[in-house]
Design a protein around this motif. Structure first.
Motif, short mmCIF file in Angstrom:
data_model
loop_
_atom_site.label_atom_id
_atom_site.label_comp_id
_atom_site.label_asym_id
_atom_site.label_seq_id
_atom_site.Cartn_x
_atom_site.Cartn_y
_atom_site.Cartn_z
N TRP A 63 0.85 -1.21 0.00
CA TRP A 63 0.00 0.00 0.00
C TRP A 63 0.87 1.25 0.00
CZ3 TRP A 63 -1.12 3.23 4.53
CH2 TRP A 63 -2.18 4.14 4.34
N ASP A 66 2.89 1.39 -3.31
CA ASP A 66 2.06 1.36 -4.53
C ASP A 66 2.45 0.18 -5.42
OD1 ASP A 66 -0.04 2.29 -6.05
OD2 ASP A 66 1.20 3.63 -7.26
N GLU A 151 -8.33 -3.83 4.97
CA GLU A 151 -8.14 -2.50 4.42
C GLU A 151 -7.25 -1.69 5.38
OE1 GLU A 151 -8.88 -1.82 1.57
OE2 GLU A 151 -10.60 -3.02 0.95
N TRP A 153 -7.38 1.26 6.72
CA TRP A 153 -8.03 1.92 7.84
C TRP A 153 -8.42 0.92 8.93
CZ3 TRP A 153 -12.93 0.84 9.61
CH2 TRP A 153 -13.78 0.14 8.74
N ILE A 303 -4.02 8.72 5.41
CA ILE A 303 -5.38 8.66 4.83
C ILE A 303 -6.06 10.02 4.93
CG2 ILE A 303 -7.68 7.67 5.15
CD1 ILE A 303 -6.28 5.07 6.09
N GLY A 306 -4.84 12.55 2.51
CA GLY A 306 -5.04 12.18 1.12
C GLY A 306 -3.78 11.63 0.45
N ARG A 308 -2.57 8.72 0.84
CA ARG A 308 -2.92 7.35 0.46
C ARG A 308 -4.41 7.16 0.66
NH1 ARG A 308 1.11 7.29 -1.83
NH2 ARG A 308 2.81 5.73 -1.88
N ALA A 309 -5.00 6.27 -0.13
CA ALA A 309 -6.42 5.97 0.00
C ALA A 309 -6.65 5.11 1.24
CB ALA A 309 -6.93 5.24 -1.24
N THR A 311 -8.50 2.56 1.38
CA THR A 311 -8.63 1.16 0.98
C THR A 311 -7.48 0.82 0.03
OG1 THR A 311 -10.07 1.75 -0.88
CG2 THR A 311 -11.12 1.22 1.21
#
Length: 312
Positions: A63, A66, A151, A153, A303, A306, A308-309, A311
């Protein structure tokens, strides 16, 4: 296998993984690069055996970097994850081979005598009973776990929550040895282990927490956690090996990353065992509590900003 021999074997295994990576052995265009397999193997070896969640870190590292191959190749991802766990199982199995051998002999002896008397006999039954809940939950809810958990989060939340759990139970007195647990307490440790199927909880973290809840000393709680890994991972390796390797159809180029990942996880796992057992004889688990809370905060910050997303 303890002390200097552990470091020598770990160096050989990690050296072999690095050589294969640099030489590009098994690298395939469009496949998982060996260098990513090497990084993930090192991550697995360290985080599986330390109470900080290997499954969570195996999601978070791609994550953050990427890396998209494992996300886009779900079947490969799950089998590669089991291969990495094979590496840590080999580390634990080799390190604790005398203990495991004595436990297996003790278990068979109880079948013959129909009595549980010695330390090894009791520990064998405790480990067996504690393995059952995770096996049942894993088989019954595999699709739910893979489809709805993992995920970033969620991992952040679970890292933080179970950091607090570890901190609270680590304040308990240390008065018992692992073989002094009752079978009912062993089953409770196993039920706790089943929670670790959710990435972020940490299999070693939750079993150590359960052990400390029952007043095991820190060294004994870690050792019990390591011993529980062997039958739990062995079952998953056999199941996935038959389903996905023998009967399945993995993408071309899987062998190189699998070998590199297993070697890296095996070598790093040996170092993690050696270090953790030495560390907890002199310290609390507070270091890992702090690490989990900081990691959770960083994930949330990435998160919220912004970067990283939420999910993956």
């Amino acid at each position: 296998m303890r002390g200097g021999r552990t470091y020598v074997l770990a160096a050989v295994l990690l050296g072999a993984a690095i050589v294969l990576t640099v030489a590009g052995v098994g690298d395939t265009a469009g496949g998982l690069p060996n260098w990513q397999a090497l990084v993930l193997g090192v991550v697995q070896g360290a985080t599986e055996l330390l109470p900080i969640s290997s499954s969570g870190h195996l999601v978070l590292v791609p994550w953050l970097g990427d890396w998209t191959f494992l996300e886009q190749n779900d079947a490969f991802n799950h089998t590669f994850d089991v291969a990495l766990h094979l590496g840590t199982m080999l580390a634990v199995g080799g390190y604790f081979l005398p203990d495991l051998t004595a436990m297996v002999r003790g278990w068979f002896r109880t079948l013959r005598t129909r009595r549980i008397e010695t330390r090894d006999e009791r520990l064998a039954w405790i480990v067996l009973v504690a393995t059952i809940p995770a096996g049942i939950v894993g088989l019954a809810f595999e699709d739910v776990i893979t489809g709805h958990l993992g995920e970033p989060w969620q991992i952040a939340l679970l890292l933080a929550v179970f950091a607090v759990v570890l901190w609270l139970v680590d304040r308990r007195p240390a008065t018992r040895q692992a073989h002094e647990l009752s079978l009912r307490e062993g089953l409770a440790v196993g039920a706790a282990q089943a929670l670790a199927l959710a990435p972020g909880v940490s299999r070693s973290g939750i079993t150590i927490s359960a052990g400390r809840l029952f007043c095991l000393d820190r060294d004994e709680a870690a050792r019990l956690s390591f011993l529980l890994l062997v039958p739990t991972v062995l079952g998953a390796v056999v199941l996935k090996g038959v389903q996905d390797v023998v009967l399945g159809d993995l993408p071309a180029g899987w062998k190189g990353p699998f070998v590199v990942g297993v070697l890296a996880a095996w070598g790093t796992g040996l170092l993690a065992i050696q270090w953790l057992l030495g560390y907890v004889r002199r310290h609390t688990y507070g270091l890992f509590v702090v690490y989990r809370l900081i990691a959770a905060a960083i994930i949330v910050l990435l998160i919220v900003t912004g970067a990283r997303a939420a999910t993956f």
